[in-house]
Design an enzyme around this catalytic site. Sequence first.
Site, PDB file in Angstrom:
ATOM      1  N   CYS A   1       0.865  -1.185   0.000  1.00  0.00           N
ATOM      2  CA  CYS A   1       0.000   0.000   0.000  1.00  0.00           C
ATOM      3  C   CYS A   1       0.902   1.236   0.000  1.00  0.00           C
ATOM      4  O   CYS A   1       0.665   2.208  -0.715  1.00  0.00           O
ATOM      5  CB  CYS A   1      -0.874   0.050   1.248  1.00  0.00           C
TER       6      CYS A   1
ATOM      7  N   HIS B   1       1.069   4.884  -2.096  1.00  0.00           N
ATOM      8  CA  HIS B   1       0.366   5.975  -1.420  1.00  0.00           C
ATOM      9  C   HIS B   1       1.175   6.639  -0.318  1.00  0.00           C
ATOM     10  O   HIS B   1       0.673   7.507   0.375  1.00  0.00           O
ATOM     11  CB  HIS B   1      -0.969   5.469  -0.898  1.00  0.00           C
TER      12      HIS B   1
ATOM     13  N   ARG C   1     -12.459  -1.250  -1.944  1.00  0.00           N
ATOM     14  CA  ARG C   1     -11.278  -0.577  -2.511  1.00  0.00           C
ATOM     15  C   ARG C   1     -10.004  -1.355  -2.187  1.00  0.00           C
ATOM     16  O   ARG C   1      -9.085  -1.416  -3.002  1.00  0.00           O
ATOM     17  CB  ARG C   1     -11.202   0.854  -1.985  1.00  0.00           C
TER      18      ARG C   1
ATOM     19  N   CYS D   1      -7.377  -2.614  -4.955  1.00  0.00           N
ATOM     20  CA  CYS D   1      -5.936  -2.308  -4.888  1.00  0.00           C
ATOM     21  C   CYS D   1      -5.105  -3.594  -4.912  1.00  0.00           C
ATOM     22  O   CYS D   1      -4.123  -3.688  -5.650  1.00  0.00           O
ATOM     23  CB  CYS D   1      -5.608  -1.537  -3.616  1.00  0.00           C
TER      24      CYS D   1
END
Lengths: 125, 118, 272
Positions: free
Chosen positions: C186, C190, C229, C233
């Site tokens: 992740c 991000h 979501r 992802c």
Amino acid sequence: MNRNLSMILRLTALVASILFPVSLALAEELPEVIPTSIDKGRSIAFNRNAGNCLSCHFVVDAELPGNLGPPLIQMQARFPDRAVLRAQIWNAASQNPDTIMPPYGKHNILTESEVDLVVDYIYSL
Amino acid sequence: MITIVSRYSLHLCLVLSLFGCGESNSVKPGEATLAKADAAASDSPEVILFATKSLYNGAKQKDHAWIATSREIAVAEKALEAGDLAAARQAALRAQLTAQASLAQANLESQAWRTRVP
Amino acid sequence: MKILVALLVVFSVTLPALADPEADRLAFAEFYLSRFPSIELQAHKDGAYALDQAKREQWLEMEDFPPYEIAVDEGELLYARAFDNGESYAACFDQGGLGIKQNYPYFDIERSEVITLEMALNLCREKHGEAPLDYAGELMGNLTAYMAYTSRGNKFAITVPPEGLSAYEAGKQFFYERRGQLNFACSSCHLQSAGGMLRAEILSASIGHATHWPTYRFKWEQIGGLHKRFIECNEQVGAEGLAQQSPAYRNLEYFLTYMNNGMTLNGPASRK
């Protein structure tokens, strides 16, 4: 160099086909140009489900490339040793553990021969 | 019985992945490739598939399974049903490679994640 | 002596597990402040639209006719409807369930697990003899849209009791662990690459990732929760997605929302 030439040829053919639709029909009868390894590598590199290099890298004729990785230009100057470029594509983490570049060979995202074709293409940039 | 096999396969995979890591710094990469797996594996797609599924389940238990593995397992099973042993074997080998790599990833990441915390 | 050494080893190995969520959160916020010095932290609740003016203007135009409005209205009706036993959702929550989303998820010490708002809704249903709702379904989307709407403007105030530290730590590990064939965490996109361009898409900051759920995503053509979501992802990087409300995703939500403490809730929202 080769690629530039083939690009010019393609453009010429495109312009000609627009100007002279009849000549297109003639051209279709000619044997197809056999794609070079650079052409094949390019289509793997551009394919969103394969190399998808443009997600992160600028390439000279790409539409809306990403910018997470360095632009793919002057590759022969940046990688005098072609094998180092190949190793980078195979598993970039071997040089830099923090890289976010997917390990195309190590994780079998591409096959060995696909990696070779992509190297052929990238090395021509 | 299945648990034993799956545990055994897991260890085997970890050992294999260690070899993979050891070679990763060479310029001409020496990691697992389809050709090498092809040469090393049993001829029977069923045998490869059985071992691969337990590797895959090991990765799944760690929440680290890859889509590519289940996709290739499905391809192999379909080819087996159709009696195409060669295609089944190739797909099973591809699944095996990604299953091994996903377990190696899970193993490596169980510690490596700490280096990314700001 | 050997025992002492062994104890020391065990202690030093387990030491990183003694997490300090507040220190983590401050470092997390500091990271984005220095990555985006001209953007105040609160602005990240709009995700990528905080980072690109042209995209923001397009998005604000879409928000003139919010695509989640129907979900909020439907959710309000659903929420008020009595169960067969005469009770309703309001009986299960503080303040009748209105304006409470900033406290979710929380760690339930008795159950020894993270409880998200979606799970709390289903636990409420079960308690009153109703069948649980599908986490991926429209009804759950509508209910949570309404509850989020009543919580707009509140600020996240997630707490981590000592008993919840291991769940928090598991979520943190998930956030920073690379997964999938493409080998992304992740954090790869991000945090490490936030603000960068993935083709024409700008990568948003995780500090705003918890504020705006559920979200109507035009790509989905429906309203969906944070776990939907997460699945998307994970699949984008070649990993198999987990089940919505699986323990791993609830732990991830717990960590991520704690990192969003102090951020203003602005759900439901719309995204491309």
